[in-house]
Design an enzyme around this catalytic site. Sequence first.
Site, PDB file in Angstrom:
ATOM      1  N   GLY A 162     -19.761 -37.967 -31.253  1.00  0.00           N
ATOM      2  CA  GLY A 162     -19.856 -38.958 -32.315  1.00  0.00           C
ATOM      3  C   GLY A 162     -20.538 -40.197 -31.772  1.00  0.00           C
ATOM      4  N   PRO A 163     -20.847 -41.177 -32.635  1.00  0.00           N
ATOM      5  CA  PRO A 163     -21.496 -42.410 -32.183  1.00  0.00           C
ATOM      6  C   PRO A 163     -20.515 -43.286 -31.417  1.00  0.00           C
ATOM      7  CG  PRO A 163     -20.904 -42.610 -34.482  1.00  0.00           C
ATOM      8  CD  PRO A 163     -20.580 -41.197 -34.089  1.00  0.00           C
ATOM      9  N   MET A 164     -21.009 -44.372 -30.896  1.00  0.00           N
ATOM     10  CA  MET A 164     -20.150 -45.326 -30.211  1.00  0.00           C
ATOM     11  C   MET A 164     -19.088 -45.860 -31.183  1.00  0.00           C
ATOM     12  SD  MET A 164     -23.081 -47.377 -28.031  1.00  0.00           S
ATOM     13  CE  MET A 164     -21.964 -48.198 -26.888  1.00  0.00           C
ATOM     14  N   ASP A 165     -17.920 -46.190 -30.627  1.00  0.00           N
ATOM     15  CA  ASP A 165     -16.821 -46.785 -31.408  1.00  0.00           C
ATOM     16  C   ASP A 165     -16.088 -45.802 -32.315  1.00  0.00           C
ATOM     17  OD1 ASP A 165     -16.433 -49.387 -30.557  1.00  0.00           O
ATOM     18  OD2 ASP A 165     -17.949 -50.216 -31.877  1.00  0.00           O
ATOM     19  N   LYS A 210     -13.916 -41.555 -29.100  1.00  0.00           N
ATOM     20  CA  LYS A 210     -14.022 -40.405 -28.184  1.00  0.00           C
ATOM     21  C   LYS A 210     -13.111 -40.576 -26.972  1.00  0.00           C
ATOM     22  CE  LYS A 210     -18.483 -40.866 -27.744  1.00  0.00           C
ATOM     23  NZ  LYS A 210     -18.663 -41.982 -28.715  1.00  0.00           N
ATOM     24  N   SER A 211     -13.175 -41.733 -26.320  1.00  0.00           N
ATOM     25  CA  SER A 211     -12.366 -41.949 -25.119  1.00  0.00           C
ATOM     26  C   SER A 211     -10.883 -42.024 -25.451  1.00  0.00           C
ATOM     27  CB  SER A 211     -12.814 -43.226 -24.396  1.00  0.00           C
ATOM     28  OG  SER A 211     -14.146 -43.090 -23.936  1.00  0.00           O
ATOM     29  N   ASP A 233     -14.996 -37.067 -19.999  1.00  0.00           N
ATOM     30  CA  ASP A 233     -15.497 -38.137 -20.856  1.00  0.00           C
ATOM     31  C   ASP A 233     -16.931 -38.463 -20.461  1.00  0.00           C
ATOM     32  OD1 ASP A 233     -15.088 -39.829 -23.020  1.00  0.00           O
ATOM     33  OD2 ASP A 233     -14.517 -41.520 -21.756  1.00  0.00           O
ATOM     34  N   GLU A 234     -17.694 -38.981 -21.424  1.00  0.00           N
ATOM     35  CA  GLU A 234     -19.106 -39.341 -21.224  1.00  0.00           C
ATOM     36  C   GLU A 234     -19.897 -38.161 -20.681  1.00  0.00           C
ATOM     37  OE1 GLU A 234     -19.805 -41.960 -22.581  1.00  0.00           O
ATOM     38  OE2 GLU A 234     -18.234 -43.458 -22.304  1.00  0.00           O
ATOM     39  N   ALA A 235     -19.596 -36.956 -21.187  1.00  0.00           N
ATOM     40  CA  ALA A 235     -20.241 -35.742 -20.680  1.00  0.00           C
ATOM     41  C   ALA A 235     -21.729 -35.699 -20.991  1.00  0.00           C
ATOM     42  CB  ALA A 235     -19.546 -34.511 -21.264  1.00  0.00           C
TER      43      ALA A 235
END
Length: 216
Positions: A24-27, A30-31, A97-99
Amino acid sequence: MTDLSALSPVPSGSRAAVLKFYFGPMDCGKSTLALQMNYNHSRQGRRGLVLTKHDRSGGPRVTSRIGLGREAVEVIDDLNLVELVREHDRIDYLICDEACFYTVAQIEQLADLVDLHGVDVYAFGLASDFRSVMFPAAQRLFELADEVCRLQVEVLCWCGRPGLLNGRIVGGRLVRTGEQVVIGDTDASRVRYQVLCRRHHRSGLLGEGMPAQTAQ
């Protein structure tokens, strides 16, 4: 796990391992989801590792904008993820994360961990960069994952439409050229990112009378 937990212990190797990619986009959380998933699995007696690359904190951590965080393994380009797992007595799952910033070879290693070693892999990241071009690692995850899930936490463009794409803003203007990976956040820094709908990512309009894109 305490007696009051609603979660049941899960024996190691009780089912076939899976590779899942959440994007998905930032914000969009995801994290936050990555941290919650790690919490749930660990509470159920499973052993896992949390990995990240280029976290907004600048360190080997997974952090969310709602204030959650924990230490993580920093994934550098020459880190072999299969060897990393084999250094431990037992690993049931990986939280990645941040894959989107991993190498394509590391995505192949994640698939090997699932298929050959029975390790569940839960990967989280962006699908595309500031130009709306897919990250190579994200593209490989789309090709290999057992499940690909768009996160349902809605992020809105300034116009109110669903925000799908991440625009890179430099000096107040949307740019479309430059290095694919430039670490930044959604704050007021000179180089920042803004979530936009497709229409306004393509036009470069940032809202509130701000100018359209300029060549960089």
